[in-house]
Design an enzyme around this catalytic site. Structure first.
Site, PDB file in Angstrom:
ATOM      1  CG  HIS A  34      -0.293  -0.295   2.506  1.00 36.43           C
ATOM      2  ND1 HIS A  34       0.610   0.581   3.080  1.00 36.43           N
ATOM      3  CD2 HIS A  34      -0.362  -1.356   3.349  1.00 36.43           C
ATOM      4  CE1 HIS A  34       1.036   0.089   4.216  1.00 36.43           C
ATOM      5  NE2 HIS A  34       0.473  -1.100   4.411  1.00 36.43           N
ATOM      6  N   GLY A  36       1.953   3.051   2.278  1.00 34.37           N
ATOM      7  CA  GLY A  36       3.010   3.023   3.302  1.00 34.37           C
ATOM      8  C   GLY A  36       4.268   2.372   2.739  1.00 34.37           C
ATOM      9  CG  HIS A  37       4.338  -1.717   1.755  1.00 33.38           C
ATOM     10  ND1 HIS A  37       3.009  -2.030   1.903  1.00 33.38           N
ATOM     11  CD2 HIS A  37       5.012  -2.461   2.674  1.00 33.38           C
ATOM     12  CE1 HIS A  37       2.883  -2.941   2.853  1.00 33.38           C
ATOM     13  NE2 HIS A  37       4.067  -3.213   3.346  1.00 33.38           N
ATOM     14  CD  GLN A  61       6.439 -11.521  10.056  1.00 33.97           C
ATOM     15  OE1 GLN A  61       7.504 -11.618   9.448  1.00 33.97           O
ATOM     16  NE2 GLN A  61       5.844 -10.349  10.207  1.00 33.97           N
ATOM     17  CE  LYS A 149       1.031  -0.434  10.385  1.00 37.53           C
ATOM     18  NZ  LYS A 149       1.082  -1.670  11.207  1.00 37.53           N
ATOM     19  CG  ASP A 150       4.908  -2.559  11.940  1.00 42.16           C
ATOM     20  OD1 ASP A 150       4.006  -3.056  12.613  1.00 42.16           O
ATOM     21  OD2 ASP A 150       4.810  -2.384  10.713  1.00 42.16           O
ATOM     22  CD  GLN A 153       8.718  -5.262  11.604  1.00 43.23           C
ATOM     23  OE1 GLN A 153       8.109  -6.304  11.706  1.00 43.23           O
ATOM     24  NE2 GLN A 153       8.575  -4.461  10.555  1.00 43.23           N
ATOM     25  CG  LEU A 184      -1.988   4.183   4.688  1.00 40.61           C
ATOM     26  CD1 LEU A 184      -1.478   4.265   3.249  1.00 40.61           C
ATOM     27  CD2 LEU A 184      -3.512   4.245   4.705  1.00 40.61           C
ATOM     28  CB  SER A 186      -1.501  -5.422   4.679  1.00 40.85           C
ATOM     29  OG  SER A 186      -0.322  -4.890   4.107  1.00 40.85           O
TER      30      SER A 186
HETATM   31  O1  PAF Z   1       6.771  -5.394   8.672  1.00 41.59           O
HETATM   32  C1  PAF Z   1       6.713  -6.345   7.877  1.00 41.59           C
HETATM   33  O2  PAF Z   1       6.138  -6.251   6.797  1.00 41.59           O
HETATM   34  C2  PAF Z   1       7.369  -7.670   8.249  1.00 41.59           C
HETATM   35  O3  PAF Z   1       7.337  -7.884   9.624  1.00 41.59           O
HETATM   36  C3  PAF Z   1       8.785  -7.825   7.703  1.00 41.59           C
HETATM   37  C4  PAF Z   1       9.718  -6.770   8.259  1.00 41.59           C
HETATM   38  C5  PAF Z   1       8.768  -7.745   6.185  1.00 41.59           C
HETATM   39  C6  PAF Z   1       9.364  -9.199   8.090  1.00 41.59           C
HETATM   40  O4  PAF Z   1       8.610 -10.247   7.547  1.00 41.59           O
END
Ligand code: PAF
Length: 288
Positions: A34, A36-37, A61, A149-150, A153, A184, A186
């Site tokens: 989307h 965001g990517h 995950q 957003k993450d 992570q 945003l 998925s």
């Molecule tokens: O944030 C994500 O889309 C996923 O956690 C990632 C970093 C691609 C790892 O699978």
């Protein structure tokens, strides 16, 4: 745009770029791309000579019972977006390449993985850290890009790159939001009309709490009370967590009093809206 499935081929192509003196940016994704990517890809495009994206719905995950089976998939649209954003290489690995028979090496970033999302999804960050370590080892990008957003992570990945001397610079990119503030994701595709109307409350609550901190509120219980009050939990929105933590180490604030320095303040929420788990955060940066 070159699409490759074998890790050996992805490694070979990126090695050729490196040997030619070109810098590579990698945007790892789960697919269902989307805006965001697109923002991550644009950031990478602006800073790197060659742009690679990986699309891999990483099974490790997701815990049993989570949304792996129904996670949105849109391979044609994903490739179209990559083409539009000037991606040079899309790495689309097979699960058997990433997790071959006999696979038994896992990456665990210990303390940063414990709180927040890690408390409710105990194996999630082990899966993320393991696949990201592999993607970085295969592509060996100069820079890799992750969305804020993450936030947790991104902190975990920065730590693992440092701890394992992977040599990739980790770059973070601001969360992209709809006009009403909803971050945003998925997973927004799961929201029905009513849940979609409820979901922006998460960002409004974070903004209200941030404004209170900026006005001088420093008591953690008061800050979390603002988050809860503004989230208005009920049948339509269930809170998983609503917390204030140190943005650098993700620890609780000593004495229950937030401090901007040295690391800044993370305000973070995870909530189920109409059954869909959404996360969002704001960071109040260190002063000075
Ligand atoms: O944030 C994500 O889309 C996923 O956690 C990632 C970093 C691609 C790892 O699978």
């Amino acid at each position: 745009l070159r699409v490759v499935r074998a890790s050996a081929e992805a490694a070979f192509l990126s090695e050729r770029w490196r040997a030619a003196g070109l810098s590579t940016g990698l945007v790892p994704t789960l697919g269902a791309l989307h805006e965001g990517h697109a923002a991550l890809l644009r950031a990478a495009r602006g800073e790197c000579d060659r742009l690679a994206a990986s699309i891999f719905l990483n099974p490790t995950q997701f815990a049993p019972g989570e949304d792996l089976a129904k996670y949105p998939r849109a391979p044609d649209r994903d490739l179209e977006l990559c083409r539009r954003e000037g991606v040079d290489l899309v790495f689309l690995p097979e699960a058997e390449d990433i997790y071959p028979e006999g696979f038994q090496t896992w990456v665990t970033v210990e303390d940063l993985s414990m709180p927040l999302c890690g408390a409710n999804r105990p194996s999630h960050f082990r899966g993320v850290a393991t696949v990201v370590a592999q993607l970085l080892s295969i592509v060996k990008p100069h820079r890799a890009y992750f969305g804020l957003k993450d936030f947790q992570q991104a902190r975990i990945i920065a730590r693992l790159v440092k701890d394992l001397h992977l040599g990739t610079e980790i770059r973070t990119v601001e969360t992209v939001r709809d006009a009403d503030g909803l971050a945003l994701s998925s997973r927004n595709a799961y929201l029905d009309a009513s849940a979609r109307r409820t979901a922006p409350r998460i960002h409004s609550a974070l903004r209200a709490a941030r404004d209170a901190v900026l006005r001088g509120e420093d008591r953690v219980p008061e800050i979390t009370a603002i988050l809860v009050r503004e989230l208005r939990p009920g049948a339509d929105l269930e809170i998983e967590y609503a917390e204030a933590r140190t943005a650098d180490t993700l620890e609780e604030f000593a004495g229950g009093i937030v401090r901007r320095s040295p690391g800044g303040i993370l305000l973070a929420v995870a909530a189920r809206v109409g059954g869909t788990r959404l996360i969002d955060n704001v960071v109040i940066p260190p002063e000075g």
